[in-house]
Write an enzyme that holds these catalytic residues in place. Structure first.
Site, mmCIF file in Angstrom:
data_model
loop_
_atom_site.group_PDB
_atom_site.id
_atom_site.type_symbol
_atom_site.label_atom_id
_atom_site.label_comp_id
_atom_site.label_asym_id
_atom_site.label_seq_id
_atom_site.Cartn_x
_atom_site.Cartn_y
_atom_site.Cartn_z
ATOM 1 N N SER A 113 -6.789 4.658 -11.853
ATOM 2 C CA SER A 113 -6.938 4.151 -10.490
ATOM 3 C C SER A 113 -6.249 5.119 -9.550
ATOM 4 O O SER A 113 -5.191 5.649 -9.883
ATOM 5 C CB SER A 113 -6.287 2.770 -10.332
ATOM 6 O OG SER A 113 -7.099 1.751 -10.878
ATOM 7 N N GLU B 149 -7.979 9.287 8.641
ATOM 8 C CA GLU B 149 -9.186 8.591 9.075
ATOM 9 C C GLU B 149 -9.493 7.360 8.215
ATOM 10 O O GLU B 149 -10.567 6.802 8.314
ATOM 11 C CB GLU B 149 -10.364 9.561 9.027
ATOM 12 C CG GLU B 149 -10.174 10.829 9.845
ATOM 13 C CD GLU B 149 -9.401 11.942 9.110
ATOM 14 O OE1 GLU B 149 -8.970 11.707 7.951
ATOM 15 O OE2 GLU B 149 -9.233 13.027 9.700
ATOM 16 N N SER B 150 -8.605 6.931 7.351
ATOM 17 C CA SER B 150 -8.636 5.698 6.548
ATOM 18 C C SER B 150 -8.338 5.986 5.069
ATOM 19 O O SER B 150 -7.216 6.322 4.760
ATOM 20 C CB SER B 150 -9.887 4.855 6.759
ATOM 21 O OG SER B 150 -9.912 4.361 8.102
ATOM 22 N N HIS C 293 -11.665 3.695 -9.121
ATOM 23 C CA HIS C 293 -11.254 3.045 -10.357
ATOM 24 C C HIS C 293 -12.264 3.468 -11.420
ATOM 25 O O HIS C 293 -13.475 3.356 -11.192
ATOM 26 C CB HIS C 293 -11.243 1.524 -10.198
ATOM 27 C CG HIS C 293 -10.392 1.076 -9.050
ATOM 28 N ND1 HIS C 293 -9.016 1.147 -9.067
ATOM 29 C CD2 HIS C 293 -10.716 0.606 -7.819
ATOM 30 C CE1 HIS C 293 -8.530 0.721 -7.913
ATOM 31 N NE2 HIS C 293 -9.543 0.384 -7.135
ATOM 32 N N CYS D 35 -13.055 6.489 9.714
ATOM 33 C CA CYS D 35 -13.333 6.216 11.120
ATOM 34 C C CYS D 35 -13.400 7.546 11.866
ATOM 35 O O CYS D 35 -12.876 8.552 11.412
ATOM 36 C CB CYS D 35 -12.297 5.271 11.720
ATOM 37 S SG CYS D 35 -10.617 5.878 11.670
#
Lengths: 136, 136
Positions: free
Chosen positions: B55, B62-63, B68, B83
């Site tokens: 993981s 930007e986020s 996984h 974004c």
């Protein structure tokens, strides 16, 4: 059919902007939400942006929780991705809706990894007694 | 209509299992994908699970990107949440499909934070010259 993962896509509109702009509040809310889901927390990373907004992740043994906040719009985008049957992602979602004082929430429940089409369950990699996260 | 975020939900079936089970490979692929998208990397966290599976998250200004892996099924669930208009999430997705030798990919493009319904653009919090991530 059986899926490996459950992914809740949570859009939280009309939240309390002050909470969404408070790094400690947002981090505590997300960590607490992971605990509400009975997840095992592996790593936590939260960041504040200039001039406004917070991004953060809680990696759990059962996958992750993420958040991005836009306090200026009272909006937060949350994702809760989990695997396994012991975990309770919807309880985490309900907790966050309450914690952020959200008046306009939406929750989409998506299944990820639909690998089995004949109804058999796929064993998943995380079981309580075998859990061992290795951080590098 | 205008959304604050673009969220690519990427299901990668029939990947090379050896790549999906190699922590260094998966981390490098995800960091490289963030660079392909021309994102600004803020934090990176990857974990290996016992007996199998990885993981990981790449937090970007930007986020985020997350992954996984289930090497035993040749499957990986990837999310790319961005974004702003400068960033190129679909290039990151294409890069990962190639990198994991995925023969059966699917990409869903979801818009998150549909706050404007009259066509006006919502200014987003991240602009190149004002970017300043604060880690605590």
């Amino acid at each position: 059919m059986h899926a490996l993962g459950t992914h809740l896509l949570i859009d939280l509109k009309d939240c309390n902007p002050e909470v969404l702009d408070n790094l400690e509040e947002v981090r505590d809310a997300m960590v607490s939400a992971a605990k509400e889901a009975e997840a095992t927390i592996v790593d936590v990373s939260f960041h504040e942006f200039n001039p406004i907004g917070i991004s953060g992740m809680v990696i759990i043994a059962e996958s992750h929780l993420s958040i991005h906040t836009w306090p200026e719009y009272g909006y937060a985008a949350v994702d809760i991705f989990t695997c396994g049957e012991q975990i309770k992602p919807m309880e985490a979602a309900a907790y966050l809706i309450e914690r952020f004082k959200c008046k306009n929430p939406s929750v989409i429940d998506m299944k990820r990894g639909m690998l089995s089409v004949n109804g058999e369950k796929l064993p998943h990699k995380i079981t309580g007694s075998h859990l061992q996260a290795v951080s590098r």
